[in-house]
Enzyme design. Structure first.
Site, short mmCIF file in Angstrom:
data_model
loop_
_atom_site.label_atom_id
_atom_site.label_comp_id
_atom_site.label_asym_id
_atom_site.label_seq_id
_atom_site.Cartn_x
_atom_site.Cartn_y
_atom_site.Cartn_z
N GLY A 31 2.55 16.70 -32.56
CA GLY A 31 3.79 17.35 -32.15
C GLY A 31 3.56 18.78 -31.68
O GLY A 31 2.44 19.15 -31.33
N LEU A 33 4.68 19.94 -28.92
CA LEU A 33 4.11 19.52 -27.64
C LEU A 33 4.20 20.62 -26.58
O LEU A 33 5.17 21.36 -26.51
CB LEU A 33 4.86 18.28 -27.14
N HIS A 37 -0.10 18.17 -23.71
CA HIS A 37 0.26 16.85 -24.26
C HIS A 37 0.96 15.99 -23.20
O HIS A 37 0.71 14.80 -23.10
CB HIS A 37 1.22 17.00 -25.45
N GLN A 61 -6.46 16.37 -42.34
CA GLN A 61 -7.38 17.08 -41.46
C GLN A 61 -7.24 18.59 -41.56
O GLN A 61 -7.89 19.33 -40.82
CB GLN A 61 -7.24 16.60 -40.01
N VAL A 180 -5.67 21.41 -20.04
CA VAL A 180 -4.67 22.10 -19.21
C VAL A 180 -4.65 23.56 -19.65
O VAL A 180 -4.66 23.86 -20.85
CB VAL A 180 -3.27 21.45 -19.40
N MET A 188 -4.25 25.46 -23.19
CA MET A 188 -2.98 25.27 -23.91
C MET A 188 -3.25 24.71 -25.30
O MET A 188 -4.11 23.84 -25.47
CB MET A 188 -2.08 24.31 -23.13
N SER A 190 -1.07 24.14 -29.34
CA SER A 190 0.14 24.36 -30.15
C SER A 190 0.01 25.64 -30.96
O SER A 190 1.00 26.23 -31.38
CB SER A 190 0.36 23.19 -31.11
O1 PAF Z 1 -5.55 16.28 -31.62
C1 PAF Z 1 -4.62 16.10 -32.44
O2 PAF Z 1 -3.47 16.46 -32.20
C2 PAF Z 1 -4.92 15.43 -33.78
O3 PAF Z 1 -6.17 15.80 -34.25
C3 PAF Z 1 -4.78 13.89 -33.72
C4 PAF Z 1 -5.79 13.27 -32.76
C5 PAF Z 1 -3.38 13.52 -33.29
C6 PAF Z 1 -5.04 13.31 -35.12
O4 PAF Z 1 -4.16 13.81 -36.05
#
Ligand code: PAF
Length: 287
Positions: A31, A33, A37, A61, A180, A188, A190
């Site tokens: 998200g 975005l 994305h 993660q 991008v 870019m 988040s």
């Molecule tokens: O790149 C990401 O946004 C994240 O690491 C992913 C691949 C959605 C896994 O959580």
């Protein structure tokens, strides 16, 4: 666009999309975005009949002290942006649905995970591999699309998909899409929204200094002093520290002492204010 948060509904919706042999591309995201994305969504649309996007801020993660709680979650805005791009289905599970009580499995991808972000963020790629494997099993896409900005992540996912036959018979259907960039060259991300105006201005030095270093390396200058000069330039340009600035084989991610015949990649992670930025760029192999 349909939004689902429960696995049984996801399976039903995917079965409906797949009617008449239609293909499905998955765009996994956390998200918050941005245009990067949305470029992935457009690339997915060019390749498959239907696009399924996922939004899940994956706790496994994030390391201790990282920005899990602060990570932006503008779901309504994200959802509107995906709908406008023609996404058929948004998979937005809750944490408890992805990691139910007693969850005890983790995927470790050896080798490609170990250096760079794997070294500075222990456990990060186990979390990425595990959640992406789950997303692949949940959605069972014909292909999945990821950004090249997270070059090491892309290498980890490709290795995992091949090793575990996750995309069989479409072994090469982990699609990587070029990074991008903002008008000043900053990739870019988040996390760019965390930057103060001063730090945002200084952050553009990252791609600029990387391009300079690449020009020198391609020109035959010694790699180690060039990388050391890149680190110095970033720190004197306003970055607080550099986690790594290194040259690696583009596919295996083995560190390179000199340019060989295979494509190489310059990979950098550096902190500015409290924000960690990563970037990577292609380096032409020796002729
Ligand atoms: O790149 C990401 O946004 C994240 O690491 C992913 C691949 C959605 C896994 O959580």
């Amino acid at each position: 666009m349909q939004t689902v948060a429960k696995l049984d509904l996801l399976r039903k919706s995917i079965a409906a999309l797949r009617k008449d042999g239609k293909t499905v591309a998955l765009v996994p995201t956390m998200g918050a975005l941005h245009d990067g994305h949305l470029t992935l969504v457009r690339a997915a649309k060019e390749r498959a009949d239907h696009v399924v996007a996922s939004i899940f801020v994956n706790p496994t993660q994030f390391g201790e002290g990282e920005d899990l709680d602060a990570y932006p979650r503008p779901l309504a805005e994200d959802s509107a942006a995906l709908k406008a791009e023609g996404v058929a289905l948004l998979w937005a599970p809750e944490v408890a649905a992805m990691y139910p009580e007693g969850f005890a499995t983790s995927i470790a991808v050896e080798g490609v995970s170990s250096g760079f972000c794997g070294a500075s963020r222990p456990g990060h790629f186990d979390g990425v591999a595990t959640v992406v494997c789950k997303l692949f099993n949940q959605v069972r896409p014909d292909m999945a699309v990821f950004g090249e900005k997270d070059w090491q992540q892309l290498a980890v996912i490709r290795r995992m998909a091949r090793d575990l036959n996750l995309m069989q018979p479409f072994a090469d259907d982990i699609v990587g899409v070029e990074t991008v960039r903002e008008a000043d060259g900053l990739a870019m991300s988040s996390r760019n929204r965390y930057l103060s105006p001063e730090d945002r201005a200084a952050a553009a030095k990252l791609p600029r200094e990387m391009r300079e270093a690449i020009a020198r390396i391609e020109d035959g200058q010694d790699i180690r002093p060039t990388l050391a000069a890149l680190e110095d330039a970033l720190v004197s340009g306003g970055f607080a520290s550099v986690d790594y600035a290194d040259l690696a084989d583009a596919a295996s991610l083995e560190r390179l002492g000199e340019l060989g015949k295979n494509p190489a990649r310059l990979l950098v992670a550096a902190r500015i204010g409290s924000t960690r930025l990563i970037d990577n760029m292609a380096v032409r192999p020796a002729s």
